[in-house]
Design an enzyme around this catalytic site. Structure first.
Site, PDB file in Angstrom:
ATOM      1  N   ARG A 115       0.886  -1.181   0.000  1.00 35.49           N
ATOM      2  CA  ARG A 115       0.000   0.000   0.000  1.00 35.49           C
ATOM      3  C   ARG A 115       0.912   1.217   0.000  1.00 35.49           C
ATOM      4  NH1 ARG A 115      -5.310   1.319   3.442  1.00 35.49           N
ATOM      5  NH2 ARG A 115      -6.060   0.000   1.766  1.00 35.49           N
ATOM      6  N   HIS A 142      -7.287   0.881  -6.506  1.00 38.35           N
ATOM      7  CA  HIS A 142      -7.454  -0.020  -5.353  1.00 38.35           C
ATOM      8  C   HIS A 142      -8.103  -1.313  -5.889  1.00 38.35           C
ATOM      9  CE1 HIS A 142      -7.653  -1.392  -1.370  1.00 38.35           C
ATOM     10  NE2 HIS A 142      -8.470  -0.525  -0.812  1.00 38.35           N
ATOM     11  N   GLN A 145      -9.939  -3.898  -3.566  1.00 37.78           N
ATOM     12  CA  GLN A 145     -11.246  -3.447  -3.113  1.00 37.78           C
ATOM     13  C   GLN A 145     -12.299  -3.699  -4.197  1.00 37.78           C
ATOM     14  OE1 GLN A 145     -12.135  -1.943   0.039  1.00 37.78           O
ATOM     15  NE2 GLN A 145     -14.130  -2.487  -0.812  1.00 37.78           N
ATOM     16  N   ASP A 237     -17.271   7.174  -1.215  1.00 40.79           N
ATOM     17  CA  ASP A 237     -15.949   7.091  -0.576  1.00 40.79           C
ATOM     18  C   ASP A 237     -15.706   8.446   0.102  1.00 40.79           C
ATOM     19  OD1 ASP A 237     -13.368   6.378   0.168  1.00 40.79           O
ATOM     20  OD2 ASP A 237     -12.489   6.660  -1.820  1.00 40.79           O
ATOM     21  N   CYS A 277     -16.183   1.613   0.479  1.00 42.45           N
ATOM     22  CA  CYS A 277     -14.988   0.806   0.733  1.00 42.45           C
ATOM     23  C   CYS A 277     -14.585   0.837   2.205  1.00 42.45           C
ATOM     24  CB  CYS A 277     -13.838   1.281  -0.145  1.00 42.45           C
ATOM     25  SG  CYS A 277     -13.505   3.045   0.041  1.00 42.45           S
ATOM     26  N   ARG A 305     -13.326  -8.692   1.058  1.00 44.21           N
ATOM     27  CA  ARG A 305     -11.914  -8.407   0.825  1.00 44.21           C
ATOM     28  C   ARG A 305     -11.099  -9.679   1.063  1.00 44.21           C
ATOM     29  NH1 ARG A 305      -9.791  -3.282   1.201  1.00 44.21           N
ATOM     30  NH2 ARG A 305      -7.890  -4.391   0.599  1.00 44.21           N
TER      31      ARG A 305
END
Ligand code: CP
Ligand code: NVA
Length: 318
Positions: A115, A142, A145, A237, A277, A305
């Protein structure tokens, strides 16, 4: 379509998961169908230890709850060993070049999940290393996700083609990745972002080619009501992502009207699901009555996930 019985069109040849742009529709469906199987094994406690004695290095240059814990738990469930590498503790955080870092790590471990800020970091790891690299979020994408999101959408809607997903908010990593994922699977996507916060043009233009092939549309607008009309899935988000905390006051002003509240959500289909998310800021991008309401699927999405990533790790490292 029945994902439980999905027959792969070709052998899975991907070496990394850097971005979904690199994956074909068949690649994505293979991941999702394996994720469903692994999810079932996980529930029945019949998981095969397909990553026995494999080690995954997990490099974090940004914070995380879901990504860290789901990769760590997933690795253990599949018989492997997760190695948490905070940037504060490794030499990369003090400026050791990515090239040296990954060439050395490739001698010790079997895969890296990272990340970070720059998408180029992820691409560089793949370029210089010799082990699978998984993108656990960058400023641009991402993909883990979105794989979990697609799995969740399938579980609730039993199809992809012809659905409409409305994304309301910042045209940042989540919006970019959803555009790519939706276009690959034939989901119509409408993104409503304030002027100045629209998704990446290059990504949109590339995704448009997939959208044409898959008979679906990509709409970019600054009108949340227009975007959400008749949506099957509503996605939001945070207004200020990791690394943008200093801009929070300005962003709260700029994103006025982009909050998913019950008035806006009522314009989606009656059976629309709400997705996020996470982490979420209730009262900013979404109100509590929507995110904690009966149509919200955020915890299934978070759980997925684990299963989607287990499938990715099994395919790349197994
Ligand atoms: N959605 C997500 O990636 O959450 P974390 O930041 O907690 O990993
Ligand atoms: N856009 C958010 C996503 C967090 C999972 C961020 O980058 O902080």
């Amino acid at each position: 379509m029945n994902l439980n019985k999905y027959k792969a069109k070709s052998k899975f040849k991907q070496k990394h998961l850097l971005k979904l742009e690199d994956y074909s529709e068949d690649d994505i469906l293979q991941v999702l169908s394996l994720a469903l199987k692994l999810k079932k094994h996980q529930k029945d406690d019949t998981n095969q230890k397909v990553l026995k004695d494999k080690t995954l290095g997990m490099i974090f240059l940004k914070s995380s709850t879901r990504t860290r814990v789901s990769f760590e738990a997933g690795m253990v469930q599949l018989g492997g060993y997760p190695l948490f590498l905070s940037s504060n503790d490794i030499q990369m955080g003090r400026g050791e070049p990515i090239e040296d870092t990954v060439k050395v790590l490739s001698r010790y471990i079997d895969g890296i999940m990272i990340r970070t800020f720059k998408q180029s970091d992820v691409e560089d790891l793949a370029h210089y290393g010799s082990i699978p690299i998984i993108n656990g979020l960058t400023d641009k994408f991402h993909p883990c996700q979105v794989l979990a999101d697609l799995l969740t959408i399938y579980e609730y809607k039993k199809t992809f083609k012809g659905l409409k997903l409305a994304y309301i908010g910042d045209g940042y990593n989540m919006a970019n990745s959803l555009i790519v994922g939706c276009a690959k699977l034939g989901i119509n996507i409408a993104v409503a972002s304030p002027v100045g916060y629209t998704p990446d043009e290059t990504i949109i233009n590339k995704a448009k080619k997939d959208a044409i092939k898959n008979n679906c549309t990509i709409l970019i607008t600054s009108d949340p009501k227009f975007a959400i009309a008749n949506a099957d899935i509503v996605y939001s988000d945070v207004f200020s992502s990791m690394g943008q905390e200093d801009e929070n006051q300005q962003r709260l002003r700029d994103f006025k009207g982009f909050q998913v509240n019950s008035d806006l959500f009522s314009l989606a289909k009656n059976d629309a699901i709400f997705m996020h998310c996470l982490p979420a800021h209730r009262g900013e991008e979404v109100t509590a009555d929507v995110i904690d309401g009966p149509q919200s699927v955020i915890y299934d999405e978070a759980e997925n996930r684990l299963h989607a990533q287990n499938a990715v790790m099994a395919l790349l490292m197994g």
